[in-house]
Design an enzyme around this catalytic site. Structure first.
Site, PDB file in Angstrom:
ATOM      1  N   PRO A  43       9.745  -4.125  -0.032  1.00  0.00           N
ATOM      2  CA  PRO A  43      10.886  -4.148   0.666  1.00  0.00           C
ATOM      3  C   PRO A  43      10.443  -4.042   2.249  1.00  0.00           C
ATOM      4  O   PRO A  43       9.388  -3.742   2.676  1.00  0.00           O
ATOM      5  CB  PRO A  43      10.997  -2.431   0.461  1.00  0.00           C
ATOM      6  N   ASP A  85      -2.430  -1.452  10.565  1.00  0.00           N
ATOM      7  CA  ASP A  85      -2.514  -1.264   8.931  1.00  0.00           C
ATOM      8  C   ASP A  85      -3.165  -2.739   8.521  1.00  0.00           C
ATOM      9  O   ASP A  85      -3.454  -2.761   7.261  1.00  0.00           O
ATOM     10  CB  ASP A  85      -1.193  -1.248   8.474  1.00  0.00           C
ATOM     11  N   LEU A 144       5.557   0.356   3.332  1.00  0.00           N
ATOM     12  CA  LEU A 144       4.533  -0.114   2.277  1.00  0.00           C
ATOM     13  C   LEU A 144       3.428  -1.268   2.835  1.00  0.00           C
ATOM     14  O   LEU A 144       2.920  -1.773   2.106  1.00  0.00           O
ATOM     15  CB  LEU A 144       5.279  -0.695   1.262  1.00  0.00           C
ATOM     16  N   GLY A 145       3.717  -1.497   4.007  1.00  0.00           N
ATOM     17  CA  GLY A 145       2.611  -2.242   4.749  1.00  0.00           C
ATOM     18  C   GLY A 145       2.833  -3.914   4.455  1.00  0.00           C
ATOM     19  O   GLY A 145       1.901  -4.437   4.613  1.00  0.00           O
ATOM     20  N   LYS A 160       0.885  -1.349   0.068  1.00  0.00           N
ATOM     21  CA  LYS A 160      -0.080   0.008   0.082  1.00  0.00           C
ATOM     22  C   LYS A 160       0.887   1.075   0.078  1.00  0.00           C
ATOM     23  O   LYS A 160       1.950   1.070   0.432  1.00  0.00           O
ATOM     24  CB  LYS A 160      -1.079   0.151   1.159  1.00  0.00           C
ATOM     25  N   GLY A 192       4.219  -6.476   5.923  1.00  0.00           N
ATOM     26  CA  GLY A 192       3.811  -7.422   6.968  1.00  0.00           C
ATOM     27  C   GLY A 192       2.452  -7.405   7.407  1.00  0.00           C
ATOM     28  O   GLY A 192       1.688  -8.524   7.503  1.00  0.00           O
ATOM     29  N   SER A 193       1.738  -6.099   7.254  1.00  0.00           N
ATOM     30  CA  SER A 193       0.372  -6.158   7.495  1.00  0.00           C
ATOM     31  C   SER A 193      -0.404  -6.732   6.353  1.00  0.00           C
ATOM     32  O   SER A 193      -1.339  -7.597   6.678  1.00  0.00           O
ATOM     33  CB  SER A 193      -0.069  -4.724   7.630  1.00  0.00           C
TER      34      SER A 193
HETATM   35  P1  ATP Z   1       3.880  -0.317   7.830  1.00  0.00           P
HETATM   36  O1  ATP Z   1       3.794   0.578   6.620  1.00  0.00           O
HETATM   37  O2  ATP Z   1       2.593  -1.037   8.078  1.00  0.00           O
HETATM   38  O3  ATP Z   1       4.185   0.556   9.045  1.00  0.00           O
HETATM   39  P2  ATP Z   1       6.042  -1.214   6.927  1.00  0.00           P
HETATM   40  O4  ATP Z   1       6.038  -1.523   5.556  1.00  0.00           O
HETATM   41  O5  ATP Z   1       6.986  -0.171   7.290  1.00  0.00           O
HETATM   42  O6  ATP Z   1       4.812  -1.310   7.550  1.00  0.00           O
HETATM   43  P3  ATP Z   1       6.596  -4.178   7.304  1.00  0.00           P
HETATM   44  O7  ATP Z   1       7.648  -4.629   6.150  1.00  0.00           O
HETATM   45  O8  ATP Z   1       5.512  -4.638   7.600  1.00  0.00           O
HETATM   46  O9  ATP Z   1       7.035  -2.659   7.544  1.00  0.00           O
HETATM   47  O10 ATP Z   1       7.857  -4.694   8.615  1.00  0.00           O
HETATM   48  C1  ATP Z   1       7.790  -3.965   9.875  1.00  0.00           C
HETATM   49  C2  ATP Z   1       8.627  -5.041  10.893  1.00  0.00           C
HETATM   50  O11 ATP Z   1       7.965  -6.117  11.054  1.00  0.00           O
HETATM   51  C3  ATP Z   1      10.225  -5.374  10.066  1.00  0.00           C
HETATM   52  O12 ATP Z   1      11.252  -4.713  10.786  1.00  0.00           O
HETATM   53  C4  ATP Z   1      10.169  -6.943  10.267  1.00  0.00           C
HETATM   54  O13 ATP Z   1      11.074  -7.419  11.267  1.00  0.00           O
HETATM   55  C5  ATP Z   1       8.800  -7.187  11.018  1.00  0.00           C
HETATM   56  N1  ATP Z   1       8.058  -8.154  10.479  1.00  0.00           N
HETATM   57  C6  ATP Z   1       7.432  -9.082  11.175  1.00  0.00           C
HETATM   58  N2  ATP Z   1       6.658 -10.005  10.172  1.00  0.00           N
HETATM   59  C7  ATP Z   1       6.975  -9.498   8.748  1.00  0.00           C
HETATM   60  C8  ATP Z   1       6.472  -9.723   7.594  1.00  0.00           C
HETATM   61  N3  ATP Z   1       5.657 -10.903   7.202  1.00  0.00           N
HETATM   62  N4  ATP Z   1       6.838  -9.245   6.415  1.00  0.00           N
HETATM   63  C9  ATP Z   1       7.629  -8.131   6.749  1.00  0.00           C
HETATM   64  N5  ATP Z   1       8.132  -7.617   7.811  1.00  0.00           N
HETATM   65  C10 ATP Z   1       7.861  -8.518   8.942  1.00  0.00           C
END
Ligand code: ATP
Length: 290
Positions: free
Chosen positions: A95, A137, A100-101, A11, A103-104
């Site tokens: 990444p 998210d 970019l969400g 996202k 993990g969510s």
């Molecule tokens: P948001 O935009 O929702 O804040 P993000 O894109 O910045 O999320 P994610 O890629 O979801 O961040 O990862 C955040 C942290 O969660 C990472 O540092 C990682 O250690 C942890 N994590 C746990 N599960 C996952 C997963 N399935 N994919 C990616 N990261 C994960």
């Protein structure tokens, strides 16, 4: 059915306003969120032995309980009362900790897959409630492809998706901690709670509506974010913004051609570049009964 593979999209935050700090420690936010066509792949399979396993092809992603996808499986498994074991395999393309969400989205995909495989028949609303317990998210990924998120991010209003446009996602190659960014935000400087007033995002109005209260915090710590933005402007992006807590920045382009040409021009910078189209339908929708 004993196995399901779901594409788990990224996202972008087209608008992100932090309105206040809440007594429960969370922030009151308003975010206009949009799914884009950059996908992880999440495969969930039933297995005979009890327990949950998570594997991922990217060593930066934790496996086991630290993975949000594990916690999603655990939540639905305990609500289902089922004894079935679950194995989850994630192929990462989004990444990690990039704003970019990723993990969510993975967690939402696991909720949806487990709901099918364990035959729990939870509605979208129930799945989104379970998702909110995992991360703010997650509910968006059970809605979308375009939604306004309010409250802590869990209160969602679906919006009609904009006419397709392209974004060039530029990731400078490091992780930003969402918790750190919120901790370092000075709230007095943020008072533009206007994400709810955006009637319709178009390539034409992008420049005026793009807004992110977290951008100043992350880019003060990582000046490369400003350089990514300038580079996108220099290749004629129609609007440029950091997504979520960063560090990924996106530029808006009307056509696939102009987006890919911009990516070619920036290819020598050493950043990760992902051209992606805005989605007009969520890839999770076909697996959810509303
Ligand atoms: P948001 O935009 O929702 O804040 P993000 O894109 O910045 O999320 P994610 O890629 O979801 O961040 O990862 C955040 C942290 O969660 C990472 O540092 C990682 O250690 C942890 N994590 C746990 N599960 C996952 C997963 N399935 N994919 C990616 N990261 C994960």
């Amino acid at each position: 059915m004993s196995e399901l593979t779901i594409s788990s999209p990224a996202k972008i935050n087209v608008c992100l306003s932090v309105l206040s700090r809440r007594p429960d420690g969370y922030h009151e936010v308003e975010m206009l969120m949009q799914m884009v066509g950059l996908y992880d792949e999440v495969r969930v399979a039933l297995r005979g032995t009890r327990g949950i396993s998570v594997t991922c092809d990217n060593s930066a992603v934790p496996v086991g309980e630290a993975n949000i996808a594990y916690r999603a499986a655990e939540a639905i498994q305990s609500l289902s009362g089922s004894d079935a074991g679950l194995s989850i395999a994630i192929t990462k393309r989004i990444p990690v900790a990039g704003g970019l969400g990723g993990g969510s989205g993975n967690a939402a995909a696991v909720l949806v897959a487990c709901n099918k495989l364990l035959k729990t028949a939870f509605t979208r609303v129930r799945l989104a409630e379970i998702g909110a317990g995992l991360g703010m998210d997650v509910p968006f990924f059970l809605h979308g492809p375009t939604a306004l998120a309010q409250g802590r991010g869990e209160r969602l209003t679906d919006l009609p998706p904009p006419d397709r446009f392209w974004v060039l996602l530029v990731n400078p190659g490091f992780e930003a901690s969402t918790a750190w960014v919120y901790k370092n935000l000075t709230l007095g400087l943020t008072n533009r709670g206007d994400c709810n007033k955006i009637q319709r995002l178009t390539v034409g109005n992008a420049k005026e509506v793009l807004h992110n209260d977290l951008e100043a915090v992350t880019s003060a710590e990582y000046p490369v974010i400003g350089r990514c933005k300038k580079a996108l402007q220099s290749v004629n992006a129609r609007g440029v913004l950091m997504s979520g807590s960063g560090p990924t920045v996106f530029g808006i382009f009307e056509t696939e051609d102009s987006c890919r040409t911009a990516a070619d021009t920036l290819s020598s910078e050493g950043w990760q570049l992902y051209p992606a189209v805005t989605l007009t339908e969520s890839p999770l929708a076909q697996f959810i009964e509303s």
